[in-house]
Scaffold this active site. Structure first.
Site, PDB file in Angstrom:
ATOM      1  N   SER A  96       2.740  -2.364  10.392  1.00 51.34           N
ATOM      2  CA  SER A  96       4.183  -2.375  10.637  1.00 51.34           C
ATOM      3  C   SER A  96       4.832  -3.722  10.342  1.00 51.34           C
ATOM      4  CB  SER A  96       4.494  -1.910  12.068  1.00 51.34           C
ATOM      5  OG  SER A  96       4.037  -0.580  12.259  1.00 51.34           O
ATOM      6  N   ASN A 138       0.868  -1.184   0.000  1.00 51.06           N
ATOM      7  CA  ASN A 138       0.000   0.000   0.000  1.00 51.06           C
ATOM      8  C   ASN A 138       0.902   1.231   0.000  1.00 51.06           C
ATOM      9  OD1 ASN A 138      -1.850   2.013   0.415  1.00 51.06           O
ATOM     10  ND2 ASN A 138      -2.321   1.471   2.541  1.00 51.06           N
ATOM     11  N   TRP A 139       1.011   1.851  -1.163  1.00 53.06           N
ATOM     12  CA  TRP A 139       1.903   3.014  -1.276  1.00 53.06           C
ATOM     13  C   TRP A 139       1.332   4.233  -0.564  1.00 53.06           C
ATOM     14  CZ3 TRP A 139       3.964   3.420  -7.054  1.00 53.06           C
ATOM     15  CH2 TRP A 139       4.781   2.318  -7.317  1.00 53.06           C
ATOM     16  N   HIS A 172      -9.877   0.990   4.385  1.00 51.11           N
ATOM     17  CA  HIS A 172      -8.622   1.166   5.128  1.00 51.11           C
ATOM     18  C   HIS A 172      -8.907   2.074   6.328  1.00 51.11           C
ATOM     19  CE1 HIS A 172      -4.559   2.422   6.147  1.00 51.11           C
ATOM     20  NE2 HIS A 172      -4.137   1.348   5.489  1.00 51.11           N
ATOM     21  N   GLU A 199      -7.411   4.491   7.552  1.00 48.08           N
ATOM     22  CA  GLU A 199      -7.216   5.927   7.310  1.00 48.08           C
ATOM     23  C   GLU A 199      -8.449   6.523   6.633  1.00 48.08           C
ATOM     24  OE1 GLU A 199      -3.467   5.620   5.261  1.00 48.08           O
ATOM     25  OE2 GLU A 199      -2.531   4.963   7.129  1.00 48.08           O
ATOM     26  N   GLY A 220       2.489  -1.187   4.305  1.00 50.90           N
ATOM     27  CA  GLY A 220       2.556   0.226   3.958  1.00 50.90           C
ATOM     28  C   GLY A 220       4.002   0.668   3.783  1.00 50.90           C
ATOM     29  N   GLY A 221       4.567   1.219   4.841  1.00 50.34           N
ATOM     30  CA  GLY A 221       5.900   1.826   4.779  1.00 50.34           C
ATOM     31  C   GLY A 221       6.950   0.950   4.107  1.00 50.34           C
ATOM     32  N   GLU A 250      -6.001  -5.216  10.221  1.00 47.20           N
ATOM     33  CA  GLU A 250      -5.010  -4.179  10.471  1.00 47.20           C
ATOM     34  C   GLU A 250      -5.344  -3.454  11.769  1.00 47.20           C
ATOM     35  OE1 GLU A 250      -2.804  -2.836   6.760  1.00 47.20           O
ATOM     36  OE2 GLU A 250      -4.610  -1.654   6.838  1.00 47.20           O
TER      37      GLU A 250
HETATM   38  C1  PEP Z   1      -1.110   0.086   5.801  1.00 48.27           C
HETATM   39  O1  PEP Z   1      -1.064   1.244   5.412  1.00 48.27           O
HETATM   40  O2  PEP Z   1      -2.035  -0.637   5.438  1.00 48.27           O
HETATM   41  C2  PEP Z   1      -0.039  -0.391   6.686  1.00 48.27           C
HETATM   42  C3  PEP Z   1      -0.123  -1.590   7.179  1.00 48.27           C
HETATM   43  O3  PEP Z   1       0.972   0.487   6.924  1.00 48.27           O
HETATM   44  P1  PEP Z   1       2.362   0.147   7.685  1.00 48.27           P
HETATM   45  O4  PEP Z   1       2.885  -1.154   7.109  1.00 48.27           O
HETATM   46  O5  PEP Z   1       3.243   1.301   7.377  1.00 48.27           O
HETATM   47  O6  PEP Z   1       2.053  -0.001   9.139  1.00 48.27           O
END
Ligand code: PEP
Length: 248
Positions: free
Chosen positions: A210, A9-10, A95, A97, A231-232, A166
């Site tokens: 994470s 997930n960019w 998501h 967010e 994500g990151g 998540e």
């Molecule tokens: C995400 O954005 O879905 C996510 C899991 O981010 P991160 O891996 O950065 O926690």
């Protein structure tokens, strides 16, 4: 055994030159055979570019959000059919967010999942509890409520979705759910899916929050963890390649 699914997930990151460099690094770092499925969920404006850069890679194209509506007077929205025009195979829906900062309700998420399925796109339905909800002992009730809304609207098609657990407190914070915590929630979600469909074993349940090169192998080894939503770490080629290797 079904293949694991690794979804990057960019978020709202990238630019034409950075996207090209990232995909070039991913493609040149991939081993000859990859045992898992990989998708990159990119900002909509970059779908055409990434579609072209991924040609022949075996990676699937993904999107991060879509409209719950079919088309028409919805300024700024992107429909599932438009995503499909660009070869999108997966789309994140719900998501955290979007739930937290864009007012998405369980009902809207369920409609988005339905619209995605109607257009031949697999929705990756995100569920997860906040830190306050976990501390109040409400994790099970929250994730079950979020998934129940999607089951209610999508009925027997539920075996066609992907679910991503998540925990909100683990997203972008560097705090990961332990393997046991993740497996515990995944098992609950699996049971809920099984109660709704005899085909529930087909549903991939991803863990996100994470996930990184260091913790991916342990998380992905859990019996009900069928992949990861990243994500990151999906923005750094060496880290994302390590996660792909851990899913092999
Ligand atoms: C995400 O954005 O879905 C996510 C899991 O981010 P991160 O891996 O950065 O926690």
């Amino acid at each position: 055994m079904k293949k694991k699914l690794i979804a990057g997930n960019w978020k709202m990151n990238g630019c034409l030159s950075a996207n090209e460099a990232l995909i070039h690094a991913l493609r040149s770092g991939l081993p000859a055979t990859v045992a898992c499925q990989v998708t990159l969920c990119v900002p909509s404006v970059y779908l055409a570019q990434v579609q072209s850069l991924l040609t022949g890679s075996g990676f699937e194209l993904g999107a991060q959000d879509m409209s719950a509506y079919e088309g028409g007077a919805h300024t700024g929205e992107v429909s599932a059919a438009m995503l499909r025009d660009y070869g999108v195979r997966y789309c994140l829906v719900g998501h955290s967010e979007r739930r937290q900062h864009h007012g998405e309700t369980d009902a809207m998420v369920a409609l988005k999942a339905q619209r995605a399925l109607a257009c031949g796109i697999t929705p990756i339905v995100c569920v997860g509890e906040t830190l306050a909800e976990r501390e109040a002992g409400a994790t099970e009730a929250v994730v079950k409520r979020q998934l129940a809304a999607v089951i209610h609207v999508n009925g027997h098609c539920i075996s066609e979705i992907v679910v991503a657990y998540e925990p909100v407190w683990a997203i972008g914070t560097g705090k990961t759910a332990s393997a046991a915590q993740a497996q515990g929630v995944h098992a609950l979600l699996r049971a809920q899916l099984k109660a709704a469909s005899s085909q529930a074993d087909r549903v991939a349940i991803l863990y996100g929050g994470s996930m990184n090169a260091a913790n991916a192998a342990e998380l992905l080894a859990q019996p009900d963890v069928d992949g990861g939503l990243i994500g990151g770490a999906s923005l750094k080629a060496p880290d994302f390649l390590s996660i792909i290797a851990a899913a092999g």
